[in-house]
Design a protein around this motif. Sequence first.
Motif, PDB file in Angstrom:
ATOM      1  N   PRO A  34      -6.443  10.255 -41.678  1.00 35.75           N
ATOM      2  CA  PRO A  34      -7.700  11.387 -41.751  1.00 35.75           C
ATOM      3  C   PRO A  34      -8.152  12.574 -40.646  1.00 35.75           C
ATOM      4  O   PRO A  34      -7.891  11.876 -39.388  1.00 35.75           O
ATOM      5  CB  PRO A  34      -9.085  10.257 -41.891  1.00 35.75           C
ATOM      6  CG  PRO A  34      -8.381   8.791 -41.589  1.00 35.75           C
ATOM      7  CD  PRO A  34      -7.101   9.212 -41.277  1.00 35.75           C
ATOM      8  N   VAL A  35      -8.606  12.995 -40.566  1.00 36.34           N
ATOM      9  CA  VAL A  35      -9.022  14.299 -39.781  1.00 36.34           C
ATOM     10  C   VAL A  35     -10.400  14.957 -39.822  1.00 36.34           C
ATOM     11  O   VAL A  35     -11.006  15.353 -40.916  1.00 36.34           O
ATOM     12  CB  VAL A  35      -7.528  15.631 -40.091  1.00 36.34           C
ATOM     13  CG1 VAL A  35      -7.993  16.505 -38.926  1.00 36.34           C
ATOM     14  CG2 VAL A  35      -6.782  15.020 -40.147  1.00 36.34           C
ATOM     15  N   GLU A  36     -11.055  14.725 -38.873  1.00 38.21           N
ATOM     16  CA  GLU A  36     -12.926  15.524 -38.755  1.00 38.21           C
ATOM     17  C   GLU A  36     -12.739  16.556 -39.100  1.00 38.21           C
ATOM     18  O   GLU A  36     -12.154  17.439 -38.206  1.00 38.21           O
ATOM     19  CB  GLU A  36     -13.466  14.355 -37.409  1.00 38.21           C
ATOM     20  CG  GLU A  36     -14.718  14.337 -37.542  1.00 38.21           C
ATOM     21  CD  GLU A  36     -14.831  13.136 -38.078  1.00 38.21           C
ATOM     22  OE1 GLU A  36     -16.207  13.191 -39.127  1.00 38.21           O
ATOM     23  OE2 GLU A  36     -14.210  11.824 -38.267  1.00 38.21           O
ATOM     24  N   PRO A  37     -13.558  16.823 -40.217  1.00 40.62           N
ATOM     25  CA  PRO A  37     -13.534  18.363 -39.730  1.00 40.62           C
ATOM     26  C   PRO A  37     -14.964  18.890 -39.775  1.00 40.62           C
ATOM     27  O   PRO A  37     -15.715  17.898 -38.459  1.00 40.62           O
ATOM     28  CB  PRO A  37     -13.702  18.518 -41.636  1.00 40.62           C
ATOM     29  CG  PRO A  37     -14.818  16.752 -41.742  1.00 40.62           C
ATOM     30  CD  PRO A  37     -14.090  16.682 -41.112  1.00 40.62           C
ATOM     31  N   PRO A  38     -14.637  20.521 -38.861  1.00 43.44           N
ATOM     32  CA  PRO A  38     -15.750  20.822 -37.551  1.00 43.44           C
ATOM     33  C   PRO A  38     -17.205  20.235 -37.948  1.00 43.44           C
ATOM     34  O   PRO A  38     -17.135  20.224 -39.738  1.00 43.44           O
ATOM     35  CB  PRO A  38     -15.695  22.418 -38.024  1.00 43.44           C
ATOM     36  CG  PRO A  38     -14.325  22.429 -38.960  1.00 43.44           C
ATOM     37  CD  PRO A  38     -14.168  20.742 -39.698  1.00 43.44           C
ATOM     38  N   ARG A  81     -19.795  22.360 -37.870  1.00 48.82           N
ATOM     39  CA  ARG A  81     -19.932  23.250 -38.946  1.00 48.82           C
ATOM     40  C   ARG A  81     -20.187  23.570 -40.890  1.00 48.82           C
ATOM     41  O   ARG A  81     -21.149  23.735 -41.370  1.00 48.82           O
ATOM     42  CB  ARG A  81     -19.942  24.749 -38.106  1.00 48.82           C
ATOM     43  CG  ARG A  81     -18.450  25.146 -38.477  1.00 48.82           C
ATOM     44  CD  ARG A  81     -17.569  26.547 -37.702  1.00 48.82           C
ATOM     45  NE  ARG A  81     -16.596  26.305 -37.229  1.00 48.82           N
ATOM     46  CZ  ARG A  81     -15.044  25.929 -38.200  1.00 48.82           C
ATOM     47  NH1 ARG A  81     -16.051  25.920 -39.811  1.00 48.82           N
ATOM     48  NH2 ARG A  81     -14.218  25.761 -37.787  1.00 48.82           N
ATOM     49  N   LEU A  82     -19.184  22.861 -40.798  1.00 49.15           N
ATOM     50  CA  LEU A  82     -18.417  22.426 -41.832  1.00 49.15           C
ATOM     51  C   LEU A  82     -19.972  22.149 -42.335  1.00 49.15           C
ATOM     52  O   LEU A  82     -20.056  22.309 -44.024  1.00 49.15           O
ATOM     53  CB  LEU A  82     -17.038  22.547 -42.061  1.00 49.15           C
ATOM     54  CG  LEU A  82     -15.791  22.251 -43.354  1.00 49.15           C
ATOM     55  CD1 LEU A  82     -16.630  24.103 -44.236  1.00 49.15           C
ATOM     56  CD2 LEU A  82     -15.158  21.733 -43.635  1.00 49.15           C
ATOM     57  N   ARG A  83     -19.786  21.159 -42.609  1.00 47.44           N
ATOM     58  CA  ARG A  83     -21.223  19.366 -42.636  1.00 47.44           C
ATOM     59  C   ARG A  83     -22.257  20.271 -42.830  1.00 47.44           C
ATOM     60  O   ARG A  83     -22.871  19.992 -44.061  1.00 47.44           O
ATOM     61  CB  ARG A  83     -21.035  18.345 -41.974  1.00 47.44           C
ATOM     62  CG  ARG A  83     -21.992  18.153 -42.120  1.00 47.44           C
ATOM     63  CD  ARG A  83     -22.232  16.976 -40.508  1.00 47.44           C
ATOM     64  NE  ARG A  83     -22.872  15.549 -41.103  1.00 47.44           N
ATOM     65  CZ  ARG A  83     -24.055  14.837 -40.852  1.00 47.44           C
ATOM     66  NH1 ARG A  83     -24.961  16.118 -40.346  1.00 47.44           N
ATOM     67  NH2 ARG A  83     -24.782  13.888 -41.769  1.00 47.44           N
ATOM     68  N   ARG A  91     -22.424  23.381 -43.562  1.00 50.22           N
ATOM     69  CA  ARG A  91     -22.528  24.588 -44.277  1.00 50.22           C
ATOM     70  C   ARG A  91     -23.336  24.306 -45.441  1.00 50.22           C
ATOM     71  O   ARG A  91     -22.999  24.269 -47.212  1.00 50.22           O
ATOM     72  CB  ARG A  91     -21.634  25.589 -44.318  1.00 50.22           C
ATOM     73  CG  ARG A  91     -21.286  26.659 -44.627  1.00 50.22           C
ATOM     74  CD  ARG A  91     -20.113  27.446 -44.269  1.00 50.22           C
ATOM     75  NE  ARG A  91     -18.708  27.867 -44.901  1.00 50.22           N
ATOM     76  CZ  ARG A  91     -17.359  27.312 -44.533  1.00 50.22           C
ATOM     77  NH1 ARG A  91     -17.203  27.688 -43.535  1.00 50.22           N
ATOM     78  NH2 ARG A  91     -16.802  27.105 -45.061  1.00 50.22           N
ATOM     79  N   VAL A  92     -21.912  22.816 -45.845  1.00 55.80           N
ATOM     80  CA  VAL A  92     -21.860  21.696 -47.007  1.00 55.80           C
ATOM     81  C   VAL A  92     -23.473  21.611 -47.470  1.00 55.80           C
ATOM     82  O   VAL A  92     -24.022  21.867 -48.546  1.00 55.80           O
ATOM     83  CB  VAL A  92     -21.511  20.443 -47.123  1.00 55.80           C
ATOM     84  CG1 VAL A  92     -20.848  20.106 -48.185  1.00 55.80           C
ATOM     85  CG2 VAL A  92     -19.189  21.257 -47.359  1.00 55.80           C
ATOM     86  N   MET A  93     -24.040  20.997 -46.850  1.00 59.53           N
ATOM     87  CA  MET A  93     -25.525  20.670 -46.847  1.00 59.53           C
ATOM     88  C   MET A  93     -26.397  21.895 -46.888  1.00 59.53           C
ATOM     89  O   MET A  93     -27.224  21.270 -47.907  1.00 59.53           O
ATOM     90  CB  MET A  93     -26.476  19.541 -45.102  1.00 59.53           C
ATOM     91  CG  MET A  93     -24.897  18.474 -44.900  1.00 59.53           C
ATOM     92  SD  MET A  93     -24.639  17.924 -46.452  1.00 59.53           S
ATOM     93  CE  MET A  93     -23.460  16.520 -46.019  1.00 59.53           C
TER      94      MET A  93
END
Lengths: 182, 230
Positions: free
Chosen positions: B65-69, B71-73, B75-77
Amino acid sequence: MTDRATIEAWLARIAIGDRQAFVALYDATSAKLFGVLLRILNDRDTAEDALQDVYLKIWHNAHRYRVNGFSPMTWLITVARNHAIDRLRRQRGSGGGAVPDAVDAVADPAPGPEARAIAAGEAARLAACFDELDQTHADAVRRAYLEGETYAELAERFDVPLNTMRTRLRRSLLKLKECLTR
Amino acid sequence: MSSDRPDILPQGGADDALAAEYALGLLSEAEARDFEERLVHEPALRAIYARWAEHFAAMTDPIAPVEPPARLRARVMRQVAPRHGGAGLRRLLGWLAGAAAGAVLGAAVLLLVGPVGDLPGLRADIAAPDGALVIGASYAPASGRLTVTRQSGQAAPGRALELWMIAGDAAPVSLGVLPDADSLRLDVPAALREALAPGAVLAVSDEPPGGSPTGQPTGAVLATGVITES
């Protein structure tokens, strides 16, 4: 790792538009899916874009997940993998292979004891069965799954006619199945 | 090697090979379309395909697993902000269809019956296969009075049943914990009355005593019903 029942409960709630369940699912599973996307796409910016697309697909299609005894992680991983393969092929301009409609990836048969047994220790068993295959063919299956290579690309890589590639790979897939269900 | 012809395969193996090729993305567009058409009608083929999906997904087990940044979270939300329209309902109906097949709702039925007294009213009826829990409810928009009647079944020992309203893609809103008594009349808060309309959904979830501590369902959604005009 979050257990299957918890992920299934989240998916059920996402299916009725519950954003909190979606946030919980994202926090529990995004690192795994991001790892898979990075591995397949091999580019951080592309993988970030893909991750966003994948979670939007999950949000819009959670109702298509079927509680069936197969791992909900398999469904999530398959959605991510198929999306990544689709991107890769468009980048490469490779034709001749249809990426499965990702969100229906795992359909609905009721689980039997056999299905549950399959889910456990799957990676080790798959690796052992790959070892029984002609190594060229095991390599071809891995390349198809993780690199999105098509029959045309595999045929070129292994320097055989396309039909020969297909025939041999189909035989190997049946051998693989025989080994996996032994 | 006996032959390189693709049509010569061990008996009964053709669908296994085809499903694996489909899962790997090796079929042509036309072959994939034909296969998907068959998937719709052939449960046995779906089972074969699901098994391959499970097998092949194991190839990702060694991938760390690689923790995504962060800011991406965010953006998705932002992209899953509540939308208006029937999308939530369509998703719910789709999920219910699947849930019925998977028997996940199995233990419960929420039956919304016709209005008691003041007309016009709202109702709906949705039934899951197993009638272990049957709850009737009716709503009179004119008075804002919601009547809920449990016809059979009860909360699990040490647990409570909580009633929720889901309008469009908005998060569920609690309407209260169902009492041990068989029926409950409650006045729907004025702010919620507009949303409690045809197409909205009532759901009952399994919660700790006193109801969900988070303001959102925390346990299994046991039953759901779509509101229609009576």
